[in-house]
Design a protein around this motif. Structure first.
Motif, PDB file in Angstrom:
ATOM      1  N   MET A 142       0.837  -1.185   0.000  1.00 62.59           N
ATOM      2  CA  MET A 142       0.000   0.000   0.000  1.00 62.59           C
ATOM      3  C   MET A 142       0.880   1.246   0.000  1.00 62.59           C
ATOM      4  O   MET A 142       1.870   1.309   0.712  1.00 62.59           O
ATOM      5  N   ASP A 143       0.491   2.190  -0.774  1.00 64.55           N
ATOM      6  CA  ASP A 143       1.253   3.418  -0.894  1.00 64.55           C
ATOM      7  C   ASP A 143       0.627   4.490  -0.003  1.00 64.55           C
ATOM      8  O   ASP A 143      -0.556   4.797  -0.146  1.00 64.55           O
ATOM      9  N   GLN A 144       1.411   5.016   0.933  1.00 66.13           N
ATOM     10  CA  GLN A 144       0.919   6.086   1.800  1.00 66.13           C
ATOM     11  C   GLN A 144       2.101   6.909   2.293  1.00 66.13           C
ATOM     12  O   GLN A 144       3.226   6.437   2.307  1.00 66.13           O
ATOM     13  N   HIS A 145       1.826   8.145   2.671  1.00 60.71           N
ATOM     14  CA  HIS A 145       2.853   8.961   3.312  1.00 60.71           C
ATOM     15  C   HIS A 145       2.208  10.028   4.187  1.00 60.71           C
ATOM     16  O   HIS A 145       1.042  10.366   4.029  1.00 60.71           O
ATOM     17  N   VAL A 146       3.021  10.520   5.132  1.00 62.05           N
ATOM     18  CA  VAL A 146       2.586  11.543   6.076  1.00 62.05           C
ATOM     19  C   VAL A 146       3.602  12.671   6.006  1.00 62.05           C
ATOM     20  O   VAL A 146       4.806  12.435   6.088  1.00 62.05           O
ATOM     21  N   THR A 147       3.105  13.889   5.851  1.00 65.47           N
ATOM     22  CA  THR A 147       3.961  15.064   5.766  1.00 65.47           C
ATOM     23  C   THR A 147       3.561  16.040   6.873  1.00 65.47           C
ATOM     24  O   THR A 147       2.369  16.287   7.072  1.00 65.47           O
ATOM     25  N   VAL A 148       4.554  16.574   7.560  1.00 63.57           N
ATOM     26  CA  VAL A 148       4.294  17.539   8.630  1.00 63.57           C
ATOM     27  C   VAL A 148       4.803  18.897   8.178  1.00 63.57           C
ATOM     28  O   VAL A 148       5.984  19.047   7.844  1.00 63.57           O
ATOM     29  N   SER A 149       3.908  19.881   8.163  1.00 65.47           N
ATOM     30  CA  SER A 149       4.284  21.246   7.786  1.00 65.47           C
ATOM     31  C   SER A 149       4.796  21.988   9.006  1.00 65.47           C
ATOM     32  O   SER A 149       4.419  21.675  10.139  1.00 65.47           O
ATOM     33  N   PRO A 150       5.660  22.985   8.792  1.00 64.34           N
ATOM     34  CA  PRO A 150       6.121  23.793   9.931  1.00 64.34           C
ATOM     35  C   PRO A 150       4.947  24.448  10.651  1.00 64.34           C
ATOM     36  O   PRO A 150       3.976  24.868  10.012  1.00 64.34           O
ATOM     37  N   ASP A 151       5.048  24.520  11.977  1.00 63.50           N
ATOM     38  CA  ASP A 151       3.988  25.138  12.779  1.00 63.50           C
ATOM     39  C   ASP A 151       3.850  26.613  12.430  1.00 63.50           C
ATOM     40  O   ASP A 151       4.854  27.303  12.222  1.00 63.50           O
ATOM     41  N   VAL A 152       2.605  27.072  12.389  1.00 62.33           N
ATOM     42  CA  VAL A 152       2.313  28.485  12.171  1.00 62.33           C
ATOM     43  C   VAL A 152       1.330  28.907  13.245  1.00 62.33           C
ATOM     44  O   VAL A 152       0.237  28.339  13.349  1.00 62.33           O
ATOM     45  N   ASP A 153       1.718  29.868  14.065  1.00 58.94           N
ATOM     46  CA  ASP A 153       0.853  30.378  15.132  1.00 58.94           C
ATOM     47  C   ASP A 153       0.299  29.271  16.018  1.00 58.94           C
ATOM     48  O   ASP A 153      -0.874  29.268  16.383  1.00 58.94           O
ATOM     49  N   GLY A 154       1.142  28.283  16.343  1.00 60.60           N
ATOM     50  CA  GLY A 154       0.737  27.214  17.243  1.00 60.60           C
ATOM     51  C   GLY A 154      -0.112  26.139  16.613  1.00 60.60           C
ATOM     52  O   GLY A 154      -0.675  25.302  17.305  1.00 60.60           O
ATOM     53  N   VAL A 155      -0.215  26.144  15.290  1.00 57.81           N
ATOM     54  CA  VAL A 155      -1.012  25.144  14.585  1.00 57.81           C
ATOM     55  C   VAL A 155      -0.076  24.267  13.756  1.00 57.81           C
ATOM     56  O   VAL A 155       0.754  24.774  13.000  1.00 57.81           O
ATOM     57  N   ARG A 156      -0.225  22.961  13.910  1.00 53.51           N
ATOM     58  CA  ARG A 156       0.556  22.018  13.111  1.00 53.51           C
ATOM     59  C   ARG A 156      -0.375  21.312  12.142  1.00 53.51           C
ATOM     60  O   ARG A 156      -1.408  20.775  12.537  1.00 53.51           O
ATOM     61  N   VAL A 157       0.017  21.328  10.864  1.00 53.23           N
ATOM     62  CA  VAL A 157      -0.748  20.640   9.829  1.00 53.23           C
ATOM     63  C   VAL A 157      -0.012  19.349   9.475  1.00 53.23           C
ATOM     64  O   VAL A 157       1.159  19.366   9.115  1.00 53.23           O
TER      65      VAL A 157
END
Length: 109
Positions: free
Chosen positions: A1-16
């Motif tokens: 199965m193909d999957q991935h998880v990406t974490v963006s830099p936090d902005v104003d205390g919010v993590r995407v």
């Protein structure tokens, strides 16, 4: 199965955290690690971008419920694919999660 998880830099205390591909009990570890890292950091809100998930099973839903139970504010950013929307509907999970139409909409909540 193909999957991935990406974490963006936090902005104003919010993590995407963006999840893409197929998620089941055998492929959840990257998501679990991203969630654990977010919970260990002083992140005010976690936005899980689930718009790129093509398949999610009950173990994925259980992981999201565990995150919700931590009490950390979280928003699911969609739209949900039809299979995931059906999973949420059948389990009434759509009643307990805050689901935004997009990441941009989630950031305004």
């Amino acid at each position: 199965m193909d999957q991935h998880v990406t974490v963006s830099p936090d902005v104003d205390g919010v993590r995407v955290i963006t999840c893409a591909g197929e998620f089941d009990q055998d492929t959840l570890e990257p998501l679990r690690q991203a969630i654990a890292d977010a919970l260990a950091d002083p992140v005010r809100t976690i936005v899980l971008n689930v718009s790129e998930i093509t398949f999610a099973d009950s173990s994925t839903l259980n992981e999201l419920i565990r995150l919700r139970r931590t009490g950390r504010p979280m928003v699911l950013a969609g739209p949900l694919n039809p299979q995931m929307a059906r999973l949420f509907e059948l389990t009434s999970a759509d009643q307990i999660f805050t689901i935004a139409e997009s990441v941009e909409a989630a950031l305004t909540l």
